[in-house]
Design an enzyme around this catalytic site. Structure first.
Site, PDB file in Angstrom:
ATOM      1  CB  SER A  59       0.385  -6.657   9.263  1.00 53.68           C
ATOM      2  OG  SER A  59      -0.112  -5.477   8.701  1.00 53.68           O
TER       3      SER A  59
HETATM    4  N1  SAH Z   1      -4.354  -5.302   6.013  1.00 53.74           N
HETATM    5  C1  SAH Z   1      -3.331  -5.568   5.031  1.00 53.74           C
HETATM    6  C2  SAH Z   1      -2.142  -4.642   5.200  1.00 53.74           C
HETATM    7  C3  SAH Z   1      -1.887  -3.942   3.922  1.00 53.74           C
HETATM    8  S1  SAH Z   1      -0.704  -2.661   3.912  1.00 53.74           S
HETATM    9  C4  SAH Z   1      -2.927  -7.030   4.997  1.00 53.74           C
HETATM   10  O1  SAH Z   1      -3.304  -7.773   5.922  1.00 53.74           O
HETATM   11  O2  SAH Z   1      -2.297  -7.461   4.038  1.00 53.74           O
HETATM   12  C5  SAH Z   1      -1.737  -1.228   3.753  1.00 53.74           C
HETATM   13  C6  SAH Z   1      -2.620  -1.124   2.545  1.00 53.74           C
HETATM   14  O3  SAH Z   1      -3.287   0.122   2.599  1.00 53.74           O
HETATM   15  C7  SAH Z   1      -1.901  -1.159   1.203  1.00 53.74           C
HETATM   16  O4  SAH Z   1      -2.442  -2.177   0.417  1.00 53.74           O
HETATM   17  C8  SAH Z   1      -2.197   0.222   0.605  1.00 53.74           C
HETATM   18  O5  SAH Z   1      -2.334   0.216  -0.802  1.00 53.74           O
HETATM   19  C9  SAH Z   1      -3.499   0.577   1.281  1.00 53.74           C
HETATM   20  N2  SAH Z   1      -3.827   2.002   1.313  1.00 53.74           N
HETATM   21  C10 SAH Z   1      -2.985   3.069   1.468  1.00 53.74           C
HETATM   22  N3  SAH Z   1      -3.686   4.218   1.466  1.00 53.74           N
HETATM   23  C11 SAH Z   1      -4.999   3.887   1.316  1.00 53.74           C
HETATM   24  C12 SAH Z   1      -6.216   4.643   1.251  1.00 53.74           C
HETATM   25  N4  SAH Z   1      -6.238   5.970   1.344  1.00 53.74           N
HETATM   26  N5  SAH Z   1      -7.370   3.956   1.097  1.00 53.74           N
HETATM   27  C13 SAH Z   1      -7.386   2.606   1.001  1.00 53.74           C
HETATM   28  N6  SAH Z   1      -6.271   1.851   1.061  1.00 53.74           N
HETATM   29  C14 SAH Z   1      -5.085   2.476   1.217  1.00 53.74           C
END
Ligand code: SAH
Length: 222
Positions: A66
């Site tokens: 993000s």
């Molecule tokens: N907090 C992260 C943002 C990652 S983007 C950062 O600081 O980098 C969102 C993430 O959510 C992705 O890695 C994706 O694979 C994960 N995601 C999507 N659906 C999910 C689920 N049902 N359970 C766990 N993770 C999930």
């Protein structure tokens, strides 16, 4: 945590002043955490020099880290206190996790993609962050064995609040989640009070989808 290089420390200070404080992020402990955690360590090496850009960046597997301001805003909405037990859904790069850990939270974080989780775990080890527990799986189901949580942070977009997360929120606890469709969402903050759930909105955001039977299905991804 090891000492970061002076040049990136300067870049982080600039990021804190121009992207965060200038936009109203006022919590000093939070700004200090963001000034400390090396964002370049959470990126693929070829993007390290863009680490302090005012933007989200790709981290592989079609996912993103993000924008720093969004990490700051969500963390501020969560109002983390030292010692709080916090559940994060969507570990991704692990950057948001590291900020939460740096604020003294005990963090349980869930990611569905094994490659991303392995890389994030390696970063936590390298930064010697001890108060993080990780899990591979569907975060929309929460982590019932660890509940209740004082804070739950969903860093992926959902069409609504997955019911297990509400059930795992402590009294007085905050749940921060981007709710909307695949193209745009609004950041919503729920607080559990004795009378029920309090709801507040914190503006428009755009996240990758939460993939789950309780949220979006994989085929819906663009
Ligand atoms: N907090 C992260 C943002 C990652 S983007 C950062 O600081 O980098 C969102 C993430 O959510 C992705 O890695 C994706 O694979 C994960 N995601 C999507 N659906 C999910 C689920 N049902 N359970 C766990 N993770 C999930």
């Amino acid at each position: 945590m090891s000492v970061p290089a002076p040049e990136t420390r300067r870049q982080r200070r600039r990021m804190v002043a121009s992207q965060l404080a200038a936009r109203g992020i006022a919590d000093r402990r939070l700004l200090a955490a963001l000034a400390r955690v090396p964002r370049e360590w959470f990126l693929p090496p070829h993007l390290a020099e863009d680490a302090y850009d005012d933007a989200p960046l790709p981290i592989g597997s079609g996912q993103t880290i993000s924008q720093p301001y969004i990490v700051a805003l969500m963390t501020q909405c969560l109002a983390v206190r030292r010692g709080d037990l916090v559940l994060e859904i969507g570990t991704g790069s692990g950057y948001q996790t590291a900020i939460l850990a740096h604020l003294g939270a005990r963090v349980c974080t869930i990611e569905r993609l094994p490659d991303l989780l392995v890389e994030a775990e390696e970063r936590f080890r390298r930064l010697r962050l001890m108060n993080i527990e990780t899990r591979l799986g569907d975060g929309a189901r929460g982590w019932p064995e660890r509940a209740p949580f004082e804070g739950i942070l969903v860093t992926a977009a959902a069409p609504g609040v997955p019911p297990p997360l509400v059930a795992q929120l402590a009294l007085g606890g905050r749940l921060v989640i981007p709710i909307g469709d695949l193209s745009a969402q609004e950041l919503v903050i729920f607080t559990r009070t004795p009378a029920g759930l309090d709801e507040r909105r914190a503006g428009g955001v755009r996240f990758v989808p939460l993939i789950s039977r309780l949220a979006f299905t994989e085929g819906e991804q663009n």
